[in-house]
Design an enzyme around this catalytic site. Structure first.
Site, PDB file in Angstrom:
ATOM      1  N   ASP A 200     -14.040   4.411 -19.767  1.00  0.00           N
ATOM      2  CA  ASP A 200     -12.765   4.083 -19.123  1.00  0.00           C
ATOM      3  C   ASP A 200     -13.052   3.597 -17.703  1.00  0.00           C
ATOM      4  O   ASP A 200     -14.221   3.501 -17.290  1.00  0.00           O
ATOM      5  CB  ASP A 200     -11.823   5.290 -19.117  1.00  0.00           C
ATOM      6  CG  ASP A 200     -10.356   4.871 -19.259  1.00  0.00           C
ATOM      7  OD1 ASP A 200      -9.931   3.952 -18.533  1.00  0.00           O
ATOM      8  OD2 ASP A 200      -9.639   5.470 -20.080  1.00  0.00           O
ATOM      9  N   GLY A 226     -16.226   1.174 -16.835  1.00  0.00           N
ATOM     10  CA  GLY A 226     -16.197  -0.269 -17.039  1.00  0.00           C
ATOM     11  C   GLY A 226     -14.805  -0.743 -17.412  1.00  0.00           C
ATOM     12  O   GLY A 226     -13.850   0.030 -17.441  1.00  0.00           O
ATOM     13  N   PHE A 228     -12.771  -2.648 -20.429  1.00  0.00           N
ATOM     14  CA  PHE A 228     -12.982  -3.004 -21.837  1.00  0.00           C
ATOM     15  C   PHE A 228     -12.622  -4.449 -22.154  1.00  0.00           C
ATOM     16  O   PHE A 228     -12.919  -4.944 -23.242  1.00  0.00           O
ATOM     17  CB  PHE A 228     -12.282  -2.038 -22.792  1.00  0.00           C
ATOM     18  CG  PHE A 228     -10.814  -1.781 -22.564  1.00  0.00           C
ATOM     19  CD1 PHE A 228      -9.893  -2.807 -22.388  1.00  0.00           C
ATOM     20  CD2 PHE A 228     -10.335  -0.473 -22.569  1.00  0.00           C
ATOM     21  CE1 PHE A 228      -8.544  -2.554 -22.212  1.00  0.00           C
ATOM     22  CE2 PHE A 228      -8.977  -0.208 -22.396  1.00  0.00           C
ATOM     23  CZ  PHE A 228      -8.078  -1.252 -22.228  1.00  0.00           C
ATOM     24  N   HIS A 246      -1.706  -0.682 -28.573  1.00  0.00           N
ATOM     25  CA  HIS A 246      -0.264  -0.955 -28.442  1.00  0.00           C
ATOM     26  C   HIS A 246       0.142  -1.323 -27.020  1.00  0.00           C
ATOM     27  O   HIS A 246       1.269  -1.782 -26.806  1.00  0.00           O
ATOM     28  CB  HIS A 246       0.555   0.221 -28.974  1.00  0.00           C
ATOM     29  CG  HIS A 246       0.632   1.417 -28.063  1.00  0.00           C
ATOM     30  ND1 HIS A 246       1.528   2.439 -28.266  1.00  0.00           N
ATOM     31  CD2 HIS A 246      -0.087   1.786 -26.957  1.00  0.00           C
ATOM     32  CE1 HIS A 246       1.386   3.364 -27.328  1.00  0.00           C
ATOM     33  NE2 HIS A 246       0.411   2.990 -26.526  1.00  0.00           N
TER      34      HIS A 246
END
Length: 341
Positions: A200, A226, A228, A246
């Site tokens: 994360d 990091g 994503f 979502h």
């Protein structure tokens, strides 16, 4: 019990935001915790919270009418099953989730829903001048309550997830956007031979360190920071994402899935935990009521959506995966599994 007249049911919908505001008020005041040791009168609760007795009594009375708290014949208020969700720091609490959604950062977006309907843009950006995840970098207090809320609600579904899915076949499980590590910790405790990678943003990972240590899996869980949308860690057999996909529109979600596809082995699995809406909605299903409202939350506050199985199949294909299976656990959360295509 007979069904209320249509006008009463409609007015209950119209005034639902008033109930939310009342819940927010008592959550911030910590009323449920003050009632943990037994019933107390409004005057006593007012002294403990520095508020005025009559206004507080009126809020408690309104919530008692909705089954949150109960008013005894002697006028004292007491806990109910529902008020237990307002407790601070207890298993099953949804207090932070409530405060996050009903507070001054998220709730104003709902008043600007028409902006999203007309433009396709988030109402959040209109209200705050930036998208939610950018905003959180400038508001550490809200970021803290957001991360706490995600940990809180993850705890509520973690047991269902590990009961429904066998993670023991994977040597290394990468939780992409895994927050403070509540779900990954539960998975590692259920699969003691597995190792985990929690991935994360840097400020999120810092907050995750004590959670991972408290859950007893620090020696089997690597913490990696990091973005994503740039890349995800290699080395996993399973890549999991809970309430991540979502948050994003199809273009951004596809970019994320392609980053996973670039590092996942041919026999690896992508496991997405998200709501899965049916192709057609029928009235009266509480899980669908929550799911469709969460879809609107994605509309006004982030750029994403809640998807149907058909939409997931199309999204997975765009990201380099085939949809291998889809099922729903009792809480209504979907488990959508993909295999490299």
């Amino acid at each position: 019990m007979s069904t209320p007249p249509a006008a009463q049911r409609f007015l209950a919908l119209v005034t639902a935001s008033w109930v939310t505001a009342s819940l927010h008020t008592v959550a911030v005041l910590g009323i449920a915790d003050l009632l943990a040791d037994g019933p107390r009168p409004a005057e006593d609760l007012a002294r403990a919270t520095g508020t005025r007795p009559d206004p507080l009594r009126r809020v408690l009375r309104a919530l008692a009418a909705h089954g949150v708290f109960a008013e005894r014949e002697d006028g004292r208020f007491e806990q109910t099953e529902l008020s237990g969700f307002l407790r601070e720091g207890v298993v099953g609490s949804l207090r932070s989730f409530l405060v996050m959604l009903s507070g001054e950062v998220i709730s104003p977006s709902w008043g600007q829903m028409l902006h999203s309907i007309y433009t396709g843009e988030t109402a959040f950006a209109k209200v705050h001048g930036s998208e939610l995840f950018e905003y959180m970098q400038q508001d550490p207090d809200f970021a803290a309550i957001f991360n706490k809320a995600m940990t809180e609600i993850s705890a509520g579904v973690a047991d269902e997830i590990v009961a429904a899915y066998d993670f023991s076949r994977f040597a290394t499980i990468v939780d992409v956007g895994g927050g403070q590590g509540s779900l990954l910790s539960a998975i590692l405790n259920a699969a003691p031979a597995a190792r985990g990678i929690l991935f994360d943003l840097p400020h999120v990972i810092e907050a995750a360190r004590p959670v991972i240590a408290e859950r007893g899996v620090a020696n089997r869980c690597e913490l990696v920071t990091g973005n994503f949308f740039e890349s995800v860690p290699a080395g996993g057999n399973a890549y999991i994402m809970k309430w991540i996909i979502h948050d994003w529109n199809d273009d951004d979600a596809t970019k994320l899935l392609r980053n996973v596809r670039a590092v996942i082995p041919p026999d690896g699995r992508l496991i997405v935990f998200d709501g899965v809406l049916p192709e057609r909605i029928t009235a009266g299903d509480i899980a669908l009521q929550f799911g469709t409202l969460m879809d609107l939350n994605m509309l006004v506050n982030v750029t994403g959506l809640e998807r149907t199985e058909t939409q997931f199949r199309k999204l997975f294909a765009a990201g380099g995966f085939r949809l291998a299976s889809e099922r729903t656990i009792p809480s209504g959360l979907g488990i959508v599994e993909g295999a490299p295509a």
